[in-house]
Design an enzyme around this catalytic site. Structure first.
Site, PDB file in Angstrom:
ATOM      1  CG  ASP A  77      -2.158   0.912   0.994  1.00 26.69           C
ATOM      2  OD1 ASP A  77      -2.368   1.404  -0.141  1.00 26.69           O
ATOM      3  OD2 ASP A  77      -2.914   1.123   1.954  1.00 26.69           O
ATOM      4  N   GLY A  78       0.307   2.317  -0.518  1.00 29.13           N
ATOM      5  CA  GLY A  78       0.955   3.614  -0.512  1.00 29.13           C
ATOM      6  C   GLY A  78       0.022   4.647   0.085  1.00 29.13           C
TER       7      GLY A  78
ATOM      8  CD  GLU B 184      -1.585   2.453  -3.452  1.00 29.82           C
ATOM      9  OE1 GLU B 184      -1.187   1.286  -3.284  1.00 29.82           O
ATOM     10  OE2 GLU B 184      -2.496   2.951  -2.769  1.00 29.82           O
TER      11      GLU B 184
ATOM     12  CG  ASP C  11      -5.318  -0.196  -1.321  1.00 29.46           C
ATOM     13  OD1 ASP C  11      -4.399   0.244  -2.050  1.00 29.46           O
ATOM     14  OD2 ASP C  11      -5.536   0.248  -0.184  1.00 29.46           O
TER      15      ASP C  11
ATOM     16  CG  HIS D  40      -9.567   2.547   3.759  1.00 32.10           C
ATOM     17  ND1 HIS D  40      -8.578   2.739   4.703  1.00 32.10           N
ATOM     18  CD2 HIS D  40      -9.166   3.226   2.658  1.00 32.10           C
ATOM     19  CE1 HIS D  40      -7.639   3.509   4.192  1.00 32.10           C
ATOM     20  NE2 HIS D  40      -7.964   3.814   2.958  1.00 32.10           N
TER      21      HIS D  40
ATOM     22  CG  ASP E 194      -4.277   2.367   5.062  1.00 37.43           C
ATOM     23  OD1 ASP E 194      -4.150   3.080   4.047  1.00 37.43           O
ATOM     24  OD2 ASP E 194      -4.845   2.742   6.091  1.00 37.43           O
TER      25      ASP E 194
END
Length: 154
Positions: A10-11, A48, A70, A124, A134
């Protein structure tokens, strides 16, 4: 290549552009390893990409990797768009330069020695590992903001 490594990536970015962070959690059987980083001024898409690149570049030998992200940008880019971009001299279908070409080239190179499966999860949404990466990516973005603030004498 019988062994499988799971990579969750994740970024995050505080503003877009702004201070950013990325994180990857690598899991091989029961062993987990974290990789993360940050940049003072970047975009969410770059972070990302860096998370996926960091995960793949951390692997020491050719392996089967399941990358969960994501980011539709990363997943669709690597699975659908990058071949056409390369064929078109790193130009989009409307002839504009591909954004983040440097990182796309790096991601392509990082995938070369592995068998990579790309999986997407909604951010999320309660996916345990996605929530963990995240959180780490956001912490890295906050660290970049703090370092940038300190460098500017605040």
């Amino acid at each position: 290549m019988s062994d499988t490594v799971d990579a969750f990536t994740d970024g995050a970015c505080l503003g877009n552009p702004g201070p950013g962070g990325w994180a990857a959690l690598l899991r091989y059987k029961t062993v987990e390893k974290w990789i993360s980083g940050n940049e003072a001024e970047t975009t969410n898409n770059r972070m990302e990409l860096m998370a996926a690149i960091g995960a793949l570049e951390a692997l020491r030998r050719a392996t089967h990797v399941r990358v969960t992200t994501d980011s539709q940008y990363v997943k669709q880019g690597i699975e659908q768009w990058v071949t056409r971009w390369q064929r078109n001299g790193w130009r989009t279908t409307d002839r504009k330069p591909v954004k983040n070409q440097d990182l796309w080239e790096r991601l392509v190179a990082a995938t070369a020695s592995h068998r990579v499966e790309w999986h997407w999860t909604r951010g999320h949404s309660g996916h345990a590992e996605n929530e963990r990466v995240d959180q780490r990516a956001r912490e890295e973005a906050e660290r970049a903001l703090m370092e940038r603030t300190m460098e500017n004498g605040a």
